[in-house]
Structure formats: structure tokens, C-alpha cells
Design a protein around this motif. Structure first.
Motif, mmCIF file in Angstrom:
data_model
loop_
_atom_site.group_PDB
_atom_site.id
_atom_site.type_symbol
_atom_site.label_atom_id
_atom_site.label_comp_id
_atom_site.label_asym_id
_atom_site.label_seq_id
_atom_site.Cartn_x
_atom_site.Cartn_y
_atom_site.Cartn_z
ATOM 1 N N ALA A 202 1.087 -24.572 46.702
ATOM 2 C CA ALA A 202 1.324 -23.590 45.639
ATOM 3 C C ALA A 202 1.108 -22.173 46.144
ATOM 4 C CB ALA A 202 0.396 -23.878 44.462
ATOM 5 N N GLU A 203 0.097 -21.975 46.974
ATOM 6 C CA GLU A 203 -0.197 -20.640 47.479
ATOM 7 C C GLU A 203 0.939 -20.115 48.350
ATOM 8 O OE1 GLU A 203 -4.132 -18.209 48.783
ATOM 9 O OE2 GLU A 203 -4.064 -20.335 49.289
ATOM 10 N N ARG A 204 1.566 -20.999 49.117
ATOM 11 C CA ARG A 204 2.655 -20.572 49.996
ATOM 12 C C ARG A 204 3.974 -20.391 49.256
ATOM 13 N NH1 ARG A 204 0.071 -24.164 53.778
ATOM 14 N NH2 ARG A 204 1.378 -25.916 53.105
ATOM 15 N N LEU A 205 4.190 -21.158 48.187
ATOM 16 C CA LEU A 205 5.517 -21.230 47.591
ATOM 17 C C LEU A 205 5.695 -20.464 46.287
ATOM 18 C CD1 LEU A 205 6.290 -25.046 48.086
ATOM 19 C CD2 LEU A 205 7.388 -23.145 49.275
ATOM 20 N N CYS A 206 4.673 -20.446 45.445
ATOM 21 C CA CYS A 206 4.894 -20.090 44.044
ATOM 22 C C CYS A 206 4.954 -18.592 43.767
ATOM 23 C CB CYS A 206 3.794 -20.708 43.172
ATOM 24 S SG CYS A 206 3.918 -22.498 43.073
ATOM 25 N N ASP A 207 5.907 -18.235 42.896
ATOM 26 C CA ASP A 207 5.956 -16.894 42.349
ATOM 27 C C ASP A 207 4.959 -16.747 41.204
ATOM 28 O OD1 ASP A 207 8.230 -15.971 43.959
ATOM 29 O OD2 ASP A 207 9.384 -17.410 42.798
ATOM 30 N N ARG A 208 4.832 -17.801 40.404
ATOM 31 C CA ARG A 208 3.860 -17.829 39.315
ATOM 32 C C ARG A 208 3.278 -19.234 39.230
ATOM 33 N NH1 ARG A 208 3.849 -13.326 36.298
ATOM 34 N NH2 ARG A 208 2.613 -14.269 34.647
ATOM 35 N N ILE A 209 2.085 -19.323 38.630
ATOM 36 C CA ILE A 209 1.430 -20.610 38.458
ATOM 37 C C ILE A 209 0.788 -20.693 37.078
ATOM 38 C CG2 ILE A 209 0.931 -20.930 40.923
ATOM 39 C CD1 ILE A 209 -1.979 -20.054 40.275
ATOM 40 N N ALA A 210 0.605 -21.923 36.627
ATOM 41 C CA ALA A 210 -0.233 -22.197 35.460
ATOM 42 C C ALA A 210 -1.256 -23.242 35.890
ATOM 43 C CB ALA A 210 0.594 -22.717 34.295
ATOM 44 N N ILE A 211 -2.473 -23.075 35.461
ATOM 45 C CA ILE A 211 -3.528 -24.047 35.766
ATOM 46 C C ILE A 211 -3.897 -24.756 34.472
ATOM 47 C CG2 ILE A 211 -5.912 -24.375 36.547
ATOM 48 C CD1 ILE A 211 -5.519 -22.009 38.431
ATOM 49 N N ILE A 212 -3.777 -26.079 34.486
ATOM 50 C CA ILE A 212 -4.130 -26.911 33.338
ATOM 51 C C ILE A 212 -5.373 -27.705 33.686
ATOM 52 C CG2 ILE A 212 -3.401 -28.818 31.860
ATOM 53 C CD1 ILE A 212 -0.542 -27.895 32.180
ATOM 54 N N ALA A 213 -6.352 -27.668 32.811
ATOM 55 C CA ALA A 213 -7.579 -28.449 32.998
ATOM 56 C C ALA A 213 -8.065 -28.900 31.636
ATOM 57 C CB ALA A 213 -8.661 -27.623 33.695
ATOM 58 N N ARG A 214 -8.521 -30.132 31.568
ATOM 59 C CA ARG A 214 -8.975 -30.708 30.297
ATOM 60 C C ARG A 214 -7.921 -30.525 29.210
ATOM 61 N NH1 ARG A 214 -13.727 -33.925 30.661
ATOM 62 N NH2 ARG A 214 -15.056 -33.008 32.269
ATOM 63 N N SER A 215 -6.654 -30.767 29.588
ATOM 64 C CA SER A 215 -5.520 -30.820 28.661
ATOM 65 C C SER A 215 -5.017 -29.473 28.151
ATOM 66 C CB SER A 215 -5.855 -31.705 27.435
ATOM 67 O OG SER A 215 -6.291 -32.981 27.838
ATOM 68 N N GLN A 216 -5.659 -28.374 28.554
ATOM 69 C CA GLN A 216 -5.240 -27.055 28.090
ATOM 70 C C GLN A 216 -4.864 -26.139 29.253
ATOM 71 O OE1 GLN A 216 -8.445 -25.447 25.733
ATOM 72 N NE2 GLN A 216 -7.913 -26.661 23.944
#
Length: 324
Positions: A202-216
Motif C-alpha cells: 500500500a505504501e508503494r502503490l496507493c494514492d489514497r487509503i482507508a483503514i478499517i478496524a473493528r468493522s469501522q
């Protein structure tokens, strides 16, 4: 051309997606917007709800609440020919040869069989897989078969490519091939949406990210914005280390000495004042490194905060039950 197909600013728009499996809330009010032409990563620990979120976005399963739009359309089936999807569960006909398997997957999306075979050979040759073009799937390694299925998912040149844990099970060489393929498809104009729990990709490829943890959804933004959640790390080695008290006086109170070097965290705004103090102190500089934490560090920080809050809530609930 992709640009002639009337794409909006966002290829995927999801609002308030929620899904229960029995009493368990697998996804809780998740909203995402995936910019057209970008590489977008959905990150999270195992079991966080990533796969369920992707499947709701694609219309494979229905949400219990919320909605999603693909290319501005709320009917995923109406635009399915513009989508390439690699599910987490892989599956190919073992008796098929690689070229035919890829052409078959393309034909399911309306691609002419002969054109599918031609594109299959081109893809595999460009990726250095030409030696297995006519090899049966059952004779391939798991990683090779996975690359064949990946090519089959994109052989029809889709506008949106959705990859669920695509790097899982691949050796480093095939991971590099996959990264190359993702970048090439993005350069072609496609939008790439993939899930992973491996931060390096993800660090090498992504323009944007979302992090999901505990379903949110716990974070959404660029990789740099995620890394900026943590202070920078400094390693300072003075020219003369004998005046430990004097050196400590110009550094943050949290600075720790390890041999001749001092280690501490620092916020962006404090970097220039620090450099001024070091220069004026006369202690000199043998070594100085200031590094931003990696996406892995930011991810762990976010997930641990969520887990700590979850544990605290569970403790409060237990105490309330005991007092009731």
C-alpha cells in the motif's frame, strides 16, 4: 478509451455501508469514495470487514443499511462489464491451459475468445510468464495460478479493477510482477481498488487509503497523511559526547541516550528550532537523521488505539453488569 466512457470524479461511492451476520456487525457505517484513475487501498487486520465491504460495493451481497454507486449507477449489475474482480477465494478450472483460462474469464465479460487468447499471450509475455502460457492450471504453483487468475480478471480492460488480498500467497518475484501490473493498469486509466493487510504494498502503490478496524473506517486519506499522525524520529550523534548534561539540555525531555547517539521523537514544527539549538550549542554533529514513521507504524498506531478503546468499553460494560 476509458476517458470516453463518461466516468465521474469517483468510480466508487459508498455511503454508510452496514452488514450483520446474525448478531455480529461485520461492517459498521463505512463510507468511501474512490477517485477515478487512482489506486486506492482498503487496509485492515484480518477479520476487520474489508472483504465484506468490497462485496457490498460491488453488489455481490446486499448491505443491511447504506448504499453504493459504481460510476454513478446504483445498479452494479448494469456496469458489471466495466469491472474486473479478483476475489479472495481463488478458483480456476484445473484442466484448462493458462491461455484458455484467461480467454474464458474475458469471454464471461463479453471479450471475443480469439482476442482474449491474444491478450493473454501478450500479458504473460510482458510479465515474464511466457513459459507457462500453454501449461495446465493443475501443474502450476499456487502463485503462478494466482497470476493467471489476476490476468483473467483484467484481460477485458475494465474501468474498475477490484482485488481482494491480491498479494496473499505470492512470492516476492510475483509480488513485484503484480505491482507492475497494477501501475500499468492505472496508467492505462483504470481505477484500482484493493484490500490488504500488508502495508509495504500500500505504501508503494496507493494514492489514497482507508483503514478499517473493528468493522469501522478509522482513517481515510493519503499515505503521507497517515504517516503524519506520528511524530518524526530523530537520531543525533554529537561530535563530543562527554557533556551529557549539556547535550540533554538542548534536546527534548524524552530524548534517550544509546552509546554516543541520542534518540527521540519530534513534531514537524520543532525541527528547525532543534537544528538551531544544536548549531548554537557547540556540541557539533557527527550524525543526524530525521525520519518519518512508515505506514506500518501509523497502521499499528491506529489499530492499537481502536483495540484499546474496545477493551476499555468492554471493561466498563463488565463493571456495569457486575454492579447491576
Amino acid at each position: 478509451m476509458i476517458g470516453d466512457r463518461g466516468l465521474s470524479d469517483y468510480s466508487v461511492e459508498a455511503t454508510g455501508l452496514t452488514k450483520y451476520f446474525g448478531a455480529f456487525k461485520a461492517v459498521d457505517n463505512v463510507s468511501l469514495e474512490v477517485p477515478t484513475g487512482s489506486i486506492y487501498g482498503v487496509l485492515g487486520p484480518n477479520g476487520a470487514g474489508k472483504t465484506t465491504t468490497l462485496r457490498m460495493m460491488l453488489g455481490i451481497i446486499d448491505p443491511d443499511a447504506g448504499s453504493s454507486r459504481l460510476f454513478g449507477d446504483q445498479r452494479p449489475q448494469a456496469v458489471r462489464h466495466r469491472i474486473g474482480y479478483l476475489p479472495e477465494e481463488r478458483g480456476l478450472y484445473p484442466g484448462m491451459k493458462a491461455r484458455e483460462a484467461i480467454a474464458f474469464m474475458g469471454a464471461l465479460r463479453g471479450l471475443d475468445w480469439r482476442e482474449g487468447r491474444r491478450r493473454a499471450a501478450t500479458f504473460m509475455t510482458e510479465l515474464g510468464l511466457e513459459r507457462v502460457i500453454d501449461e495446465k492450471i493443475r501443474k502450476m504453483s499456487k502463485g503462478m495460478a494466482q497470476m493467471v487468475q489476476l490476468i483473467g480478471s483484467i484481460v477485458h480492460a475494465p474501468d474498475l479493477i477490484v482485488l481482494d488480498e491480491p498479494f496473499s500467497g505470492l512470492d516476492p518475484v510475483n509480488q513485484e510482477r503484480l505491482e507492475l501490473l497494477v501501475k500499468r493498469e492505472r496508467d492505462r486509466g483504470a481505477t484500482i481498488l484493493f484490500s490488504t493487510h500488508v502495508m509495504a504494498h500500500a505504501e508503494r502503490l496507493c494514492d489514497r487509503i482507508a483503514i478499517i478496524a473493528r468493522s469501522q473506517r478509522r482513517f481515510e486519506g493519503t499515505v503521507d497523511e497517515a504517516r503524519a499522525l506520528l511524530p518524526m524520529q530523530v537520531r543525533y550523534t554529537p561530535r563530543d559526547s562527554r557533556d551529557a548534561a549539556g547535550i540533554a539540555a538542548i534536546l527534548p525531555a524524552t530524548a534517550e541516550r544509546h552509546g554516543d547517539a541520542w534518540h527521540f521523537a519530534i513534531e514537524d514544527a520543532d525541527v528547525e528550532p532543534l537544528l538551531s539549538r544544536i548549531t548554537a550549542s557547540g556540541h557539533g554533529v557527527t550524525g543526524l537523521s530525521i525520519t518519518r514513521p512508515a505506514l506500518h507504524d501509523a497502521f499499528v498506531h491506529i489499530v492499537r488505539q481502536v483495540d484499546a478503546g474496545f477493551a476499555a468499553d468492554a471493561t466498563c460494560d463488565a463493571v456495569q453488569e457486575a454492579l447491576a
